[in-house]
Scaffold this motif. Structure first.
Motif, mmCIF file in Angstrom:
data_model
loop_
_atom_site.group_PDB
_atom_site.id
_atom_site.type_symbol
_atom_site.label_atom_id
_atom_site.label_comp_id
_atom_site.label_asym_id
_atom_site.label_seq_id
_atom_site.Cartn_x
_atom_site.Cartn_y
_atom_site.Cartn_z
ATOM 1 N N CYS B 76 0.693 -1.155 -0.053
ATOM 2 C CA CYS B 76 0.100 -0.022 -0.061
ATOM 3 C C CYS B 76 0.897 1.262 -0.109
ATOM 4 N N VAL B 77 2.210 1.080 -0.183
ATOM 5 C CA VAL B 77 3.133 2.291 -0.124
ATOM 6 C C VAL B 77 3.940 2.462 -0.995
ATOM 7 N N PHE B 78 4.257 3.809 -1.706
ATOM 8 C CA PHE B 78 5.070 4.052 -2.660
ATOM 9 C C PHE B 78 5.887 5.085 -2.095
ATOM 10 N N VAL B 79 7.336 4.960 -2.500
ATOM 11 C CA VAL B 79 8.084 6.145 -1.926
ATOM 12 C C VAL B 79 8.745 6.678 -3.125
ATOM 13 N N ASN B 199 -10.240 4.552 -4.384
ATOM 14 C CA ASN B 199 -10.078 5.509 -5.227
ATOM 15 C C ASN B 199 -9.135 6.940 -4.494
ATOM 16 N N LEU B 200 -8.629 6.596 -3.290
ATOM 17 C CA LEU B 200 -8.139 7.379 -2.633
ATOM 18 C C LEU B 200 -6.596 7.178 -2.454
ATOM 19 N N ILE B 201 -5.863 8.314 -2.761
ATOM 20 C CA ILE B 201 -4.379 8.442 -2.579
ATOM 21 C C ILE B 201 -3.964 9.364 -1.750
ATOM 22 N N VAL B 202 -3.319 9.152 -0.542
ATOM 23 C CA VAL B 202 -2.778 10.166 0.481
ATOM 24 C C VAL B 202 -1.234 10.448 0.241
ATOM 25 N N VAL B 203 -0.781 11.540 0.126
ATOM 26 C CA VAL B 203 0.597 11.586 -0.183
ATOM 27 C C VAL B 203 1.103 12.496 1.121
ATOM 28 N N TYR B 219 6.246 10.105 -0.033
ATOM 29 C CA TYR B 219 5.487 8.645 -0.293
ATOM 30 C C TYR B 219 4.044 9.074 -0.352
ATOM 31 N N CYS B 220 3.426 7.900 -0.775
ATOM 32 C CA CYS B 220 1.881 7.941 -0.923
ATOM 33 C C CYS B 220 1.484 6.637 -0.477
ATOM 34 N N VAL B 221 0.154 6.453 0.323
ATOM 35 C CA VAL B 221 -0.545 5.196 0.613
ATOM 36 C C VAL B 221 -1.687 5.288 -0.189
ATOM 37 N N ALA B 222 -1.811 4.113 -0.456
ATOM 38 C CA ALA B 222 -3.465 3.657 -1.291
ATOM 39 C C ALA B 222 -3.365 2.452 -1.526
#
Lengths: 350, 350
Positions: B76-79, B199-203, B219-222
């Motif tokens: 769920c995490v992108f950096v 549909n939510l991405i939190v940055v 990073y973002c969490v989605a």
């Protein structure tokens, strides 16, 4: 969600990064030697308290160090997060005409990935049967840009400087990118041609010959108008890219020419020995000007068999399952000990 | 050269990075406090010899640390290299439908730059006269995605969580990006809503509340499907982004919750005092949930006059020459001493 929102792509697949304590890693063309002692000192001296502040917005200190090192004005230098970042930005900035960008059919496979990403049409030119690039193929052909890796990857073969200059001169209306990621290990650079040709971009990296793959630093040199176009695109993506540690360690690396030359000499000597011993075992080894060799084993042995046997022993080389080169292995030049261990395993298969 | 080869763009213009030894730098929303002592230790412990090797290809260690910290799976995490890199990649990956992406007319100005870069059409929604965002404007309107900074920049105003959830729920077919660069300083995060809405991405960023602007980490969490789309685009640009020092220092920061909370409390306390004193001087100060205040001076004094006077004294704040906010200043919350020095200069102008 609506599927048309999303980009669907086949990304570049980097070499696997296995993590065995005893492994010999000859698969991603890293240097077997640490960076300069000046880099180690810069790391020890690094003031982490300064991390609260953004880094230099134009990566100024590395830019200045490289400009001085190569004898150019700083306006001729652009620095990014590895040469992949630099190349991706060049593709996005300089290949927008709708006409196809030309590059060899067998070359760094990221070129095609970037072209697809930015909707750039592509004209792939076959290599000669001996895996060399025929410069004539890139002259007098309608195109929207040319990209040549010199030495080429994964073939390891360098082009004649005169042939590269002919390609640059034959394409005055379009950008010609010469990707010199491996040039320090052999071949002749066209960096000195930058003042002569306003369409030339020379790309370099700190990841191979400067032993700094883990710092992510790449750069290009071109005339200031081209650098300005590239920089404008970069500043439309991310204002601050190379971080403070990368800047300080990168500058330290550029300042240690003696160590740099010494490590190159070691890698080149080991490469020559590696190529000679592989040939003695019956391998065909392409003439390498890089920090790796590209070699095919004597029949009936196959590249896949050699790859598997080495991987079992935690020795990792690169095997591309791509038609035309799927019986070749790309072997990074390691230390003499690593190369000996690898050769000993290969001998058992012969 | 043919001009049609080149992208022509108006890039984002970052705050100037002046370099006076005596300056007070309140213009780019950096933290006035150094990163955690654990980050300093990680820097001292950093083994620069390892820089010869590429970093983790998926920025694994930070990913794992953040996943654990926020209670999500690592999928769920992108950096990325700062939240600008993360947001740029999201724009490129998730807004391809041809329908316009909606965001407030006054917000982080990079959103429009990315939209232009990737040929995404834009629908800018005016703020209310009090600079708040009206959630209803983002509901029931045909669009190709929504981007909201919460708290918003440069207004510093946070939205109600219920309003944000309404926007997410009203746009089930498109991606809704909530840019929480400043959320640690106030406002309510929607991070806990990620499992509820696909549909939510939190940055998020390490540049503000974690005092790591110079390390370049965002990073973002989605949900994993969205992360996979973003990651595929990233892997089509650059396989290795965050460098080894960033990874080690980033992980160390995540592991020091106590210091993190203590620094936030200090910044918030200084912010409240700064806002109160500016109001006492006749300024209008918007209600801030960020590490900066957005304020307009009492007539006949203008923001430009205050900016110039402070700059003369080597005190740098941010003045946007944008219609609607050109009589406002964005002032980063500094240390108590820095804020007192700045206020003393402002008093002389009143």
């Amino acid at each position: 969600m609506r599927e048309d929102n999303f980009r669907k792509l086949d990304p570049y697949v980097p070499g696997i990064q296995p993590a065995f304590a005893d492994m010999i890693k000859l698969n991603t063309n890293e240097s077997p030697y640490p960076p300069s002692p000046k880099v180690i000192e810069a790391s020890e001296r690094f003031n982490a308290a300064d991390l609260r502040l953004y880094p230099s917005v134009d990566v100024g200190p590395i830019r200045d160090a490289l400009a001085e090192y190569h004898g150019f004005d700083r306006s001729c230098v652009f620095v990014g997060v590895g040469s992949d970042d630099v190349l991706a930005t060049i593709f996005q900035a300089c290949f927008n005409s709708g006409r196809p960008v030309m590059f060899p059919e067998i070359t760094y496979s990221f070129y095609e990935v970037w072209a697809r990403l930015y909707n750039i049409s592509v004209k792939k030119i076959p290599l000669r049967p001996d895996f060399t690039i025929n410069a004539d193929d890139y002259c007098g052909v309608e195109n929207g840009g040319v990209v040549i890796a010199n030495p080429n990857a994964p073939t390891s073969i360098a082009m004649e400087k005169g042939d590269i200059e002919m390609i640059i001169r034959s394409n005055p209306e379009n950008v010609v990118v010469i990707d010199e990621a491996y040039i320090d290990f052999g071949g002749e650079s066209v960096l000195d041609c930058v003042p002569k040709y306003d369409n030339l971009i020379v790309v370099r990296t700190f990841s191979k010959s400067r032993s700094l793959a883990g710092a992510r630093i790449g750069y290009c040199v071109a005339n200031p108008e081209l650098i300005n176009v590239i920089e404008t695109v970069r500043n439309s993506i991310n204002s601050y890219t190379n971080n403070r540690p990368a800047i300080e360690m990168g500058v330290a690396s550029v300042k240690d020419e003696e160590y740099f030359r010494a490590m190159l000499a070691k890698v080149i000597a080991t490469r020559e020995r590696l190529a000679k011993e592989l040939r003695a075992l019956g391998f065909t080894v392409l003439p390498s000007s890089a920090n790796f060799v590209f070699a095919t084993p004597p029949a009936p042995l196959t590249a896949a068999e050699v790859y598997d046997r080495l991987a079992e022993k935690h020795i990792f080389v690169r095997h591309f399952k791509i038609p035309g080169i799927d019986n070749y292995l790309r072997i990074t030049v390691g230390t003499d000990d690593q190369v000996d261990t690898m050769l000993a395993e290969v001998k058992k298969l012969i």
